[in-house]
Design a protein around this motif. Structure first.
Motif, mmCIF file in Angstrom:
data_model
loop_
_atom_site.group_PDB
_atom_site.id
_atom_site.type_symbol
_atom_site.label_atom_id
_atom_site.label_comp_id
_atom_site.label_asym_id
_atom_site.label_seq_id
_atom_site.Cartn_x
_atom_site.Cartn_y
_atom_site.Cartn_z
ATOM 1 N N ILE A 198 4.845 -1.743 7.748
ATOM 2 C CA ILE A 198 4.948 -1.923 6.444
ATOM 3 C C ILE A 198 5.749 -3.396 6.573
ATOM 4 N N GLN A 199 7.177 -3.195 6.953
ATOM 5 C CA GLN A 199 7.663 -4.646 6.771
ATOM 6 C C GLN A 199 7.710 -5.814 7.566
ATOM 7 N N GLU A 200 6.086 -5.672 8.888
ATOM 8 C CA GLU A 200 5.764 -6.873 9.074
ATOM 9 C C GLU A 200 5.043 -7.242 7.985
ATOM 10 N N LEU A 246 2.936 -8.655 -3.081
ATOM 11 C CA LEU A 246 4.444 -8.076 -3.299
ATOM 12 C C LEU A 246 3.878 -6.604 -3.595
ATOM 13 N N ALA A 247 4.204 -5.824 -5.061
ATOM 14 C CA ALA A 247 3.258 -5.008 -5.343
ATOM 15 C C ALA A 247 2.577 -4.129 -4.172
ATOM 16 N N ALA A 248 1.716 -4.549 -4.101
ATOM 17 C CA ALA A 248 0.656 -4.077 -3.126
ATOM 18 C C ALA A 248 1.598 -3.079 -2.211
ATOM 19 N N ALA A 249 2.525 -4.054 -0.997
ATOM 20 C CA ALA A 249 3.420 -3.564 -0.325
ATOM 21 C C ALA A 249 4.523 -3.272 -1.010
ATOM 22 N N ALA A 250 4.764 -2.527 -2.163
ATOM 23 C CA ALA A 250 5.869 -2.453 -2.905
ATOM 24 C C ALA A 250 5.132 -0.772 -2.514
ATOM 25 N N SER A 262 1.171 12.371 -4.257
ATOM 26 C CA SER A 262 2.317 10.939 -3.577
ATOM 27 C C SER A 262 1.550 9.596 -3.538
ATOM 28 N N HIS A 263 1.636 10.167 -2.218
ATOM 29 C CA HIS A 263 1.122 9.359 -1.311
ATOM 30 C C HIS A 263 -0.007 8.501 -1.040
ATOM 31 N N GLN A 266 2.677 0.160 -1.090
ATOM 32 C CA GLN A 266 2.957 0.722 0.384
ATOM 33 C C GLN A 266 4.567 1.831 0.686
ATOM 34 N N LYS A 267 5.348 0.906 0.542
ATOM 35 C CA LYS A 267 6.196 1.391 1.171
ATOM 36 C C LYS A 267 7.161 2.550 0.105
ATOM 37 N N ASP A 268 7.234 2.107 -0.741
ATOM 38 C CA ASP A 268 7.031 3.474 -2.414
ATOM 39 C C ASP A 268 6.293 5.130 -1.868
#
Length: 779
Positions: free
Chosen positions: A450-452, A209-213, A302-303, A215-217
């Motif tokens: 990302i949401q998937e 979930l941290a990785a997904a967060a 940042s990305h 990624q979303k950031d």
């Protein structure tokens, strides 16, 4: 004739001298032989008298110590007096000629009867011929090993308990638990695996979930960079371009060319009409291109940083997943050396102890354990996610590259304002918009990649909600258990109980230090084991403790160790607590008041919980009970959790099964505690209709108390507390020394010479032969 006669007389005189000489030699030899025989008999009589005296001293043991604790220690009549009378009487009885005495004197002769018959025996012995007339010169007794020494105390406990048949009782106790061995083994493996997996699973999910967060950031860094407004990506062909955008720069380039061409075609001397417009466009175009490049570069930095963090979290999650795989593999390949296996396979327990358990459900628990593979993620999943992060980075890198290309195109077009430059600007703006639109559609739009991915990570969210609900209920039950133990620890304690345990602690410490000093050891210098009474165990802790208990029973049966005798002595000779004295707690955590509090205060005295002190050895009146009930609750939790795994095996998700089983185990364990306070016993299991008394649990807990030195020190302290004796000064063995003499009949000088030559064991003093003999014996 006379000469012949003289010759005959001379011959007769020679014969007479020869006979006298021969008779003298024979007499000398016989006198030495007689005295030597008398000395030899005297030596044996003295030795026998010494041993008889020592045994007589030992027969005067302390009655109260034996009656209460089954131990022998010297007590009562003074030792030297008994020894002297026994030795004197034994030598006197054995000294008469032809006496057939067994040389064993009955110690129970009283001084009065001895003095009463003394005059009669003296008159009779004066008239009788006495081959030996020994005289006791000195007789004394030395105390031997005291009862407070651990090796002495252990030996007497062994002698006391080997007649009480504790092995048969232990086999009966083990037979009660043996039917549960197989199911408890499967439950232990399952619970330990699932608890380990749950900890790793929670960590892995948090990492993912941290990785997904991150990624979303990273995608949010692009959306908040302002690039969309500077292009803009969603502009339609007919819509006018906003000022300062890429499309505005591309759209205004035609006018810029016309202005330059018009000024170039002006007449000589005519002022340029478009200088201002040309300068404004060039400045605006450069500013727009620089803004686009700057925004893209900032977003790219940042990305890139955020995606690196996401990749690190993904790597950590994959490492945790590998640990989960290892745990599953090890659980499946676990050997058969556990305590459950050893008790279940013990030949010492008869076949009658092997039925009635939940054997049919063992395969169901194995299925639950094998279902743990559902929690694992395959390597392809991590490879796909890693590729996804790389694609996201590549998509933004392409956008950043297009921003750079557009800025270069603007610079070129401003320097060479031809038709091709205009086309290049149009294409650059379109490519920039397409790159942004591509990134936006994949990573910024609702339902994007990302949401998937986050939805995939949270695919077990429904199970997680059920886990949270079950954990909340379990926490409430843990709170009840904790409150119960706290109630016991806060029971009202009278001054008698507090003083008694304080004194008991001092006695135990003193005995332990004394034995360490006597043995010259360094025991007891390490750190003390932490007090676990305030900490409730996890489910896996309860399974591990149950495994140790089952293993202890297996060792007890296979080895019939000396420790078993010590443990059974602790249960047989000392008083365990009666849990029914706390029956008011069976109704729940109500407040203690009135007669219940008074009864509890009396119940906490030393004499009401001696066995618990041997197990735990704490100086606080309630701490030993807390330790016993905490351990009992732990065992009950392990058995009831096993039942819960069988009952809820159909719930599907392995972690949900575990949480439901633990909650069931806690509920039933608390019911068992209520049964303990009401009946003094608990049911063994729903699969074994057997009642297990509280004293049997203490037997099992003693198996887990491996420090024998501490156990013996506590036993000694309880004996000293109960009797007021100091066991360090209570002899369990004595040695006696007798110095006696006998008168020599013939040639004491010659016997003295034989003594100097080492032929005699004693020495000749005057006309008496004197010897010293020592004898030792113990209980």
């Amino acid at each position: 004739m006379r000469r012949g006669c003289c010759f005959i007389r001379s011959g007769q005189g020679s014969v007479s001298v020869y006979m006298i000489s021969a008779a003298a030699a024979v007499f000398l030899f016989m006198s030495v032989l007689i005295d030597y025989a008398r000395i030899y008999a005297f030596e044996k009589m003295t030795e026998t008298a010494a041993y008889a005296g020592v045994r007589s001293v030992l027969s005067a043991y302390d009655d109260s110590l034996y009656a209460r604790y089954g131990l022998f220690g010297r007590g009562g009549t003074e030792s030297d007096g008994i020894f002297q009378r026994a030795v004197g009487g034994s030598l006197s009885a054995a000294s008469g000629f032809g006496s057939g005495s067994e040389l064993e004197l009955e110690l129970e002769l009283e001084l009065e009867s001895e003095s009463k018959s003394k005059s009669e025996s003296e008159s009779e012995s004066d008239e009788a011929f006495r081959l030996l007339d020994p005289r006791v010169e000195d007789a004394r007794v030395n105390a031997g090993a005291p009862l407070g020494r651990h090796d002495v105390l252990r030996r007497q406990i062994m002698e006391e308990m080997k007649y009480k048949a504790p092995v048969d009782f232990a086999m009966e106790l083990a037979a009660k638990f043996r039917p549960l061995s197989g199911a408890m083994k499967e439950a232990s493996r399952t619970v330990n695996l699932l608890e380990e997996l749950r900890a790793l699973y929670d960590q892995r999910q948090a990492r993912l979930l941290a990785a997904a967060a991150y990624q979303k950031d990273a995608s949010n860094a692009v959306s908040s960079s302002g690039l969309n407004g500077l292009i803009p990506a969603g502009r339609s062909a007919s819509a006018p371009a906003g000022e300062g955008t890429a499309f505005a720069v591309a759209g205004g380039f035609g006018s810029y060319r016309e202005w330059i061409q018009a000024d170039a075609a002006r007449a000589d001397g005519e002022e340029p009409a478009n200088d201002r417009a040309i300068a404004d466009y060039a400045q605006s175009a450069r500013a727009a291109a620089a803004a686009i490049r700057r925004s893209a570069g900032t977003a790219a930095a940042s990305h890139s940083r955020l995606l690196r963090l996401a990749a690190q979290e993904l790597e950590a999650a994959e490492a945790l997943n590998r640990r989960m795989e290892t745990a599953v593999r090890q659980a499946e390949s676990a050997g058969n050396a556990t305590g459950f296996d050893r008790l279940g396979g013990s030949r010492s327990v008869g076949a009658e102890g092997g039925g009635g358990g939940p054997g049919a459900q063992e395969s169901d628990m194995a299925d639950v354990r094998s279902g743990a593979g559902k929690l694992l993620l395959q390597k392809d999943w991590f490879a796909g996610y890693r590729s996804e992060l790389e694609d996201q980075g590549a998509a933004l890198a392409a956008l950043d590259a297009e921003a750079g290309s557009f800025q270069s195109a603007v610079s070129t077009a401003l320097l060479s304002p031809d038709l091709g430059s205009g086309v290049m600007l149009q294409e650059g703006a379109a490519s920039l918009a397409a790159a942004y639109a591509n990134y936006e559609s994949i990573y910024l739009s609702p339902g994007g990649r990302i949401q998937e991915r986050e939805k995939m990570i949270r695919s077990g969210q429904e199970a997680d909600k059920r886990l949270q609900a079950l954990d909340k209920q379990a926490d409430a039950k843990w709170g009840e258990a904790r409150k119960l133990l706290q109630q016991i620890s806060l029971l009202p304690q009278g001054g008698e109980a507090a003083d008694g345990f304080r004194k008991l602690g001092e006695l135990s410490d003193r005995n332990g230090r004394w034995n360490e000093a006597a043995a010259g050891s360094e025991q007891g210098t390490g750190e003390e084991e932490p007090d676990k009474s305030e900490r409730l165990p996890e489910a896996s802790d309860s399974m591990n403790e149950a495994e140790g208990m089952f293993g202890g029973m297996a060792d007890m049966l296979d080895g019939v160790r000396d420790e078993l005798y010590v443990n059974e002595y602790a249960v047989h000779r000392f008083v365990p607590f009666d849990p029914r004295k706390l029956r008011y707690m069976a109704a729940g955590p109500a407040e203690t008041a009135g007669s219940a509090g008074i009864e509890a205060a009396h119940a906490l005295t030393v004499h009401n919980q001696e066995t618990e002190y041997i197990v735990y050895g704490r100086d606080d009146p309630a701490s030993n009970l807390v330790g016993a009930f905490r351990q009992l609750l732990t065992v009950r939790l392990a058995i009831r959790t096993m039942e819960g795994l069988i009952r809820f095996r159909a719930m599907g998700h392995p972690l949900v099964i575990l949480s439901a089983a633990v909650l069931y185990g806690l509920e039933k364990a608390m019911e068992d505690m209520a049964s303990l306070f009401t009946n003094g016993s608990t049911p063994l299991s729903k699969y074994a209709d057997i009642e297990v008394p509280y004293a049997d649990y203490l037997r099992l807990f003693l198996l887990l108390q491996v420090n024998e030195a501490e156990k013996l020190a506590r036993i000694a302290a309880l004996i000293e507390f109960g009797t007021g004796y100091g066991l360090q000064s209570v002899p369990a063995a004595v040695s006696g020394e007798v110095r006696a003499s006998v008168r020599l009949w013939f040639l004491p000088g010659l016997m003295r010479s034989l003594g100097k030559a080492g032929i005699l064991r004693g020495r000749v003093v005057g006309n008496r032969y004197e010897t010293t003999r020592t004898a030792a014996a113990s209980y």
